[in-house]
Design an enzyme around this catalytic site. Structure first.
Site, PDB file in Angstrom:
ATOM      1  N   LYS A  92      63.497  43.014  59.304  1.00 35.42           N
ATOM      2  CA  LYS A  92      62.313  43.723  59.803  1.00 35.42           C
ATOM      3  C   LYS A  92      62.448  44.044  61.286  1.00 35.42           C
ATOM      4  O   LYS A  92      62.880  43.213  62.071  1.00 35.42           O
ATOM      5  CB  LYS A  92      61.065  42.892  59.551  1.00 35.42           C
ATOM      6  CG  LYS A  92      60.712  42.827  58.085  1.00 35.42           C
ATOM      7  CD  LYS A  92      59.422  42.075  57.898  1.00 35.42           C
ATOM      8  CE  LYS A  92      59.448  41.319  56.594  1.00 35.42           C
ATOM      9  NZ  LYS A  92      60.360  40.195  56.535  1.00 35.42           N
ATOM     10  N   LYS A 142      53.292  29.569  51.366  1.00 31.89           N
ATOM     11  CA  LYS A 142      54.493  30.381  51.644  1.00 31.89           C
ATOM     12  C   LYS A 142      55.661  29.407  51.675  1.00 31.89           C
ATOM     13  O   LYS A 142      55.797  28.614  52.597  1.00 31.89           O
ATOM     14  CB  LYS A 142      54.319  31.107  52.984  1.00 31.89           C
ATOM     15  CG  LYS A 142      55.536  31.893  53.429  1.00 31.89           C
ATOM     16  CD  LYS A 142      55.267  32.586  54.760  1.00 31.89           C
ATOM     17  CE  LYS A 142      56.573  33.029  55.394  1.00 31.89           C
ATOM     18  NZ  LYS A 142      56.379  33.562  56.758  1.00 31.89           N
ATOM     19  N   SER A 190      64.274  32.488  61.328  1.00 33.69           N
ATOM     20  CA  SER A 190      63.917  32.313  59.915  1.00 33.69           C
ATOM     21  C   SER A 190      64.932  31.456  59.159  1.00 33.69           C
ATOM     22  O   SER A 190      66.151  31.604  59.336  1.00 33.69           O
ATOM     23  CB  SER A 190      63.808  33.672  59.236  1.00 33.69           C
ATOM     24  OG  SER A 190      63.549  33.501  57.861  1.00 33.69           O
ATOM     25  N   ALA A 191      64.403  30.611  58.293  1.00 34.97           N
ATOM     26  CA  ALA A 191      65.256  29.808  57.408  1.00 34.97           C
ATOM     27  C   ALA A 191      66.059  30.701  56.459  1.00 34.97           C
ATOM     28  O   ALA A 191      67.053  30.249  55.874  1.00 34.97           O
ATOM     29  CB  ALA A 191      64.398  28.832  56.609  1.00 34.97           C
ATOM     30  N   ASP A 192      65.649  31.967  56.314  1.00 36.41           N
ATOM     31  CA  ASP A 192      66.403  32.895  55.457  1.00 36.41           C
ATOM     32  C   ASP A 192      67.868  32.992  55.890  1.00 36.41           C
ATOM     33  O   ASP A 192      68.772  33.098  55.050  1.00 36.41           O
ATOM     34  CB  ASP A 192      65.806  34.314  55.504  1.00 36.41           C
ATOM     35  CG  ASP A 192      64.416  34.404  54.897  1.00 36.41           C
ATOM     36  OD1 ASP A 192      63.952  33.430  54.292  1.00 36.41           O
ATOM     37  OD2 ASP A 192      63.793  35.489  55.043  1.00 36.41           O
ATOM     38  N   ASP A 195      62.059  30.436  67.149  1.00 32.30           N
ATOM     39  CA  ASP A 195      61.653  30.929  65.826  1.00 32.30           C
ATOM     40  C   ASP A 195      62.775  31.748  65.196  1.00 32.30           C
ATOM     41  O   ASP A 195      62.968  32.925  65.506  1.00 32.30           O
ATOM     42  CB  ASP A 195      60.371  31.754  65.953  1.00 32.30           C
ATOM     43  CG  ASP A 195      59.781  32.111  64.596  1.00 32.30           C
ATOM     44  OD1 ASP A 195      60.451  31.892  63.570  1.00 32.30           O
ATOM     45  OD2 ASP A 195      58.632  32.594  64.561  1.00 32.30           O
ATOM     46  N   VAL A 216      62.441  34.634  50.949  1.00 34.29           N
ATOM     47  CA  VAL A 216      63.838  34.936  50.637  1.00 34.29           C
ATOM     48  C   VAL A 216      64.614  33.631  50.461  1.00 34.29           C
ATOM     49  O   VAL A 216      65.351  33.460  49.480  1.00 34.29           O
ATOM     50  CB  VAL A 216      64.462  35.825  51.737  1.00 34.29           C
ATOM     51  CG1 VAL A 216      65.975  35.899  51.593  1.00 34.29           C
ATOM     52  CG2 VAL A 216      63.845  37.221  51.697  1.00 34.29           C
ATOM     53  N   GLU A 222      61.369  38.268  44.841  1.00 40.11           N
ATOM     54  CA  GLU A 222      60.592  37.226  45.536  1.00 40.11           C
ATOM     55  C   GLU A 222      59.092  37.434  45.373  1.00 40.11           C
ATOM     56  O   GLU A 222      58.638  38.471  44.870  1.00 40.11           O
ATOM     57  CB  GLU A 222      60.963  37.194  47.025  1.00 40.11           C
ATOM     58  CG  GLU A 222      60.550  38.447  47.757  1.00 40.11           C
ATOM     59  CD  GLU A 222      60.190  38.195  49.214  1.00 40.11           C
ATOM     60  OE1 GLU A 222      59.334  37.333  49.480  1.00 40.11           O
ATOM     61  OE2 GLU A 222      60.755  38.894  50.069  1.00 40.11           O
TER      62      GLU A 222
END
Ligand code: PSU
Ligand code: MN
Length: 303
Positions: free
Chosen positions: A159, A86, A140-142, A138, A106, A25
């Site tokens: 993380k 991003k 993540s779209a990951d 919130d 990602v 990435e």
């Protein structure tokens, strides 16, 4: 679809010769690390993949094209692009249309890797459910990308700035296989263990390639998260990193940082608070993930 893809010379030769390819990435380059360490790390990660016998494909958007593999001058330019977007699933098309430079997260890297028929991807850590998500929403779209796009992502877990129990719950709800490599515990990025047991454990790249191949044969769809713990010598113990994460989160709240800015802000703040130790750890774990991803890609290619 292919009309948007530009392959580097190295990657197009690898595809012609049927060699194992590992996607990499680019948000980690533009938003995850400062210059010049970001460029040096990106080059080292590519070198690690080559040393393992596979071919690296760093993915980014430049000049209205999705680049599958960057030439050395393109990589150097990207590493010095403070205005890079991003990109996640939501903004990939828009970035191509307006011709801006964009770094793939990602989620976006998975989409592009799949378009280029690359099945394995190495990164640092995936995005996940943020602490306080019950108020901020919130997530993540990951995580959603892992549920729908058939690419195996090798990461050092999620993380530790995130809510890891909730992240594992969402991955389970979405039907994403989470495989810890060589240990029972789900790793926490800078630390080897999160204290949480991973849903699955595997001991070799062959086993992991087998899981990927079986899921593909069943037509289930979606990706895999391969959670590879940071090497012992590079890890930052939980007791050391936990209070610094709290401090960084408090600073983010005070400054009302939100949406896409949250993860880059926290990574940069933790870099300052650890006086650079978080960056050395981040570099070590990415290199380690590149090695495992290469081994998995080679096993898949043999099948
Ligand atoms: N791993 C790193 N550094 C990073 C990231 C991952 O070691 O900067 C990036 C990845 O691109 C990941 C993104 O997809 O952070 C997650 O951002 P968000 O939480 O906004 O979804
Ligand atoms: Mn987010």
């Amino acid at each position: 679809m292919k009309e948007f893809l530009t392959f580097s010379a190295e990657v197009s030769a690898a595809q012609r010769d049927g060699r194992a390819i590992v996607a990499l990435e680019s948000t980690i380059i533009t938003h995850g690390m400062p210059y010049p360490q970001n460029l040096r790390t990106a080059e080292q990660v590519e070198a690690e993949v080559r040393a393992a016998g596979a071919v690296p494909a760093t993915i980014a958007v430049m000049g209205g094209r999705i680049h599958i593999g960057l030439e050395p001058d393109e990589l150097a330019r990207l590493a010095q692009s403070p205005d890079a977007m991003k990109l996640s699933r939501a903004d990939l098309g828009a970035c191509l249309a307006v011709g801006r430079t964009g770094a793939t997260t990602v989620a976006a890297t998975m989409i592009c890797a799949h378009l280029a028929e690359i099945a394995v991807f190495a990164t640092g850590g995936i995005g996940g459910v943020h602490r306080g998500a019950s108020d901020t929403f919130d997530i993540s779209a990951d995580l959603y990308e892992l549920a729908r796009t058939p690419v195996a992502v090798v990461a050092a877990g999620a993380k530790a700035i995130l809510d890891l129990p909730k992240t594992l719950e969402v991955l389970e709800s979405l039907g994403v296989p989470v495989i810890a490599y060589g240990q029972r515990d789900f790793p926490a990025f800078w630390s080897r263990s999160s204290g949480l047991t991973a849903p699955l454990t595997m001991q070799s790249p062959e086993e992991i390639a087998g899981a990927i191949a079986s899921r593909r044969a069943l037509g289930i769809g979606g990706g895999h998260l391969v959670a590879n713990p940071i090497p012992t010598e590079a890890e930052i113990p939980q007791e050391v990193i936990a209070p610094l994460i709290e401090k960084a989160l408090a600073d983010a709240a005070e400054k009302s940082i939100n949406a896409k800015a949250v993860t880059p802000f926290l990574l940069a703040r933790i870099f300052e608070l650890t006086e650079g130790r978080s960056l050395s750890a981040n570099i070590a774990l990415v290199l380690n993930n590149a090695r495992l991803a290469s081994a998995i890609a080679l096993c898949l290619q043999k099948r």
